[in-house]
Design a protein around this motif. Structure first.
Motif, PDB file in Angstrom:
ATOM      1  N   GLU A  34       0.828  -1.211   0.000  1.00  0.00           N
ATOM      2  CA  GLU A  34       0.000   0.000   0.000  1.00  0.00           C
ATOM      3  C   GLU A  34       0.861   1.258   0.000  1.00  0.00           C
ATOM      4  O   GLU A  34       0.552   2.233  -0.690  1.00  0.00           O
ATOM      5  N   ARG A  35       1.942   1.245   0.760  1.00  0.00           N
ATOM      6  CA  ARG A  35       2.857   2.397   0.770  1.00  0.00           C
ATOM      7  C   ARG A  35       3.488   2.609  -0.603  1.00  0.00           C
ATOM      8  O   ARG A  35       3.661   3.744  -1.044  1.00  0.00           O
ATOM      9  N   ALA A  36       3.805   1.529  -1.296  1.00  0.00           N
ATOM     10  CA  ALA A  36       4.384   1.637  -2.636  1.00  0.00           C
ATOM     11  C   ALA A  36       3.377   2.252  -3.607  1.00  0.00           C
ATOM     12  O   ALA A  36       3.725   3.130  -4.413  1.00  0.00           O
ATOM     13  N   VAL A  37       2.126   1.838  -3.530  1.00  0.00           N
ATOM     14  CA  VAL A  37       1.084   2.413  -4.386  1.00  0.00           C
ATOM     15  C   VAL A  37       0.917   3.899  -4.059  1.00  0.00           C
ATOM     16  O   VAL A  37       0.819   4.742  -4.955  1.00  0.00           O
ATOM     17  N   LEU A  38       0.912   4.220  -2.798  1.00  0.00           N
ATOM     18  CA  LEU A  38       0.780   5.617  -2.378  1.00  0.00           C
ATOM     19  C   LEU A  38       1.956   6.447  -2.879  1.00  0.00           C
ATOM     20  O   LEU A  38       1.773   7.554  -3.392  1.00  0.00           O
ATOM     21  N   ALA A  39       3.148   5.918  -2.765  1.00  0.00           N
ATOM     22  CA  ALA A  39       4.332   6.635  -3.254  1.00  0.00           C
ATOM     23  C   ALA A  39       4.223   6.881  -4.757  1.00  0.00           C
ATOM     24  O   ALA A  39       4.559   7.971  -5.238  1.00  0.00           O
ATOM     25  N   ASP A  40       3.754   5.892  -5.492  1.00  0.00           N
ATOM     26  CA  ASP A  40       3.589   6.066  -6.940  1.00  0.00           C
ATOM     27  C   ASP A  40       2.515   7.090  -7.277  1.00  0.00           C
ATOM     28  O   ASP A  40       2.579   7.749  -8.310  1.00  0.00           O
ATOM     29  N   SER A  41       1.533   7.242  -6.408  1.00  0.00           N
ATOM     30  CA  SER A  41       0.425   8.159  -6.690  1.00  0.00           C
ATOM     31  C   SER A  41       0.807   9.622  -6.493  1.00  0.00           C
ATOM     32  O   SER A  41       0.114  10.510  -6.981  1.00  0.00           O
ATOM     33  N   VAL A  42       1.898   9.900  -5.800  1.00  0.00           N
ATOM     34  CA  VAL A  42       2.304  11.286  -5.559  1.00  0.00           C
ATOM     35  C   VAL A  42       2.517  12.017  -6.876  1.00  0.00           C
ATOM     36  O   VAL A  42       2.060  13.150  -7.053  1.00  0.00           O
ATOM     37  N   HIS A  43       3.168  11.368  -7.823  1.00  0.00           N
ATOM     38  CA  HIS A  43       3.396  11.987  -9.138  1.00  0.00           C
ATOM     39  C   HIS A  43       2.057  12.297  -9.828  1.00  0.00           C
ATOM     40  O   HIS A  43       1.882  13.380 -10.392  1.00  0.00           O
ATOM     41  N   VAL A  44       1.137  11.370  -9.775  1.00  0.00           N
ATOM     42  CA  VAL A  44      -0.149  11.553 -10.446  1.00  0.00           C
ATOM     43  C   VAL A  44      -0.934  12.684  -9.783  1.00  0.00           C
ATOM     44  O   VAL A  44      -1.521  13.531 -10.473  1.00  0.00           O
TER      45      VAL A  44
END
Length: 144
Positions: free
Chosen positions: A122-132
């Motif tokens: 979940e943290r990895a998905v959240l980290a990836d969403s910062v750019h979006v």
């Protein structure tokens, strides 16, 4: 189709998250309009009062009164606009900057506690969403 984005659900999740996120800081309490002006000036200032109108969703008389109160409270200051001697620019004072900084620091601290409860995936998905999310913010700013 799992790749399709449910924009209605996204809007609801963002609204729910914002409801929690804006309440994370437990630092000195201010009303939403006050905090919004302080944060806008902190990110984009110095600005003219007329530049604040579109972002603050207040009518000019209400914003003028709020700015006067913030000035009285020592949180913002007015100074002449170097590009137009008839206009003034609003900026944060040291005290205003401290409020913005302390609220941000408190949010980081409390949000970190929540993020710590996520799984590594979940943290990895959240980290990836910062750019979006950054990109969506940029697109919104370009359309206003």
């Amino acid at each position: 189709m799992p790749d399709e984005l449910d924009v209605d659900r996204l809007a609801m999740v963002v609204e729910d998250f914002n409801t929690i996120f804006i309440r994370l800081p437990s630092v000195r309490r201010y009303n939403f309009s006050t905090l919004s002006v302080l944060h806008t000036l902190g990110r984009n200032g110095p600005l003219r009062l007329t530049d604040l109108l579109p972002t603050e969703q207040l009518k000019q008389p209400a914003l003028t009164a709020l700015v006067a109160r913030l000035e009285e409270d020592g949180l913002i200051q007015r100074r002449p606009d170097p590009n137009d001697g008839r206009a003034t620019l609003l900026s944060l004072t040291r005290a205003g900057k401290q409020i913005v900084r302390s609220r941000h620091a408190e949010r980081v601290k409390k949000l970190s506690r929540l993020v710590d409860q996520l799984t590594p995936e979940e943290r990895a998905v959240l980290a990836d969403s910062v750019h979006v999310l950054t990109r969506l913010t940029e697109i919104a700013a370009d359309t206003t």
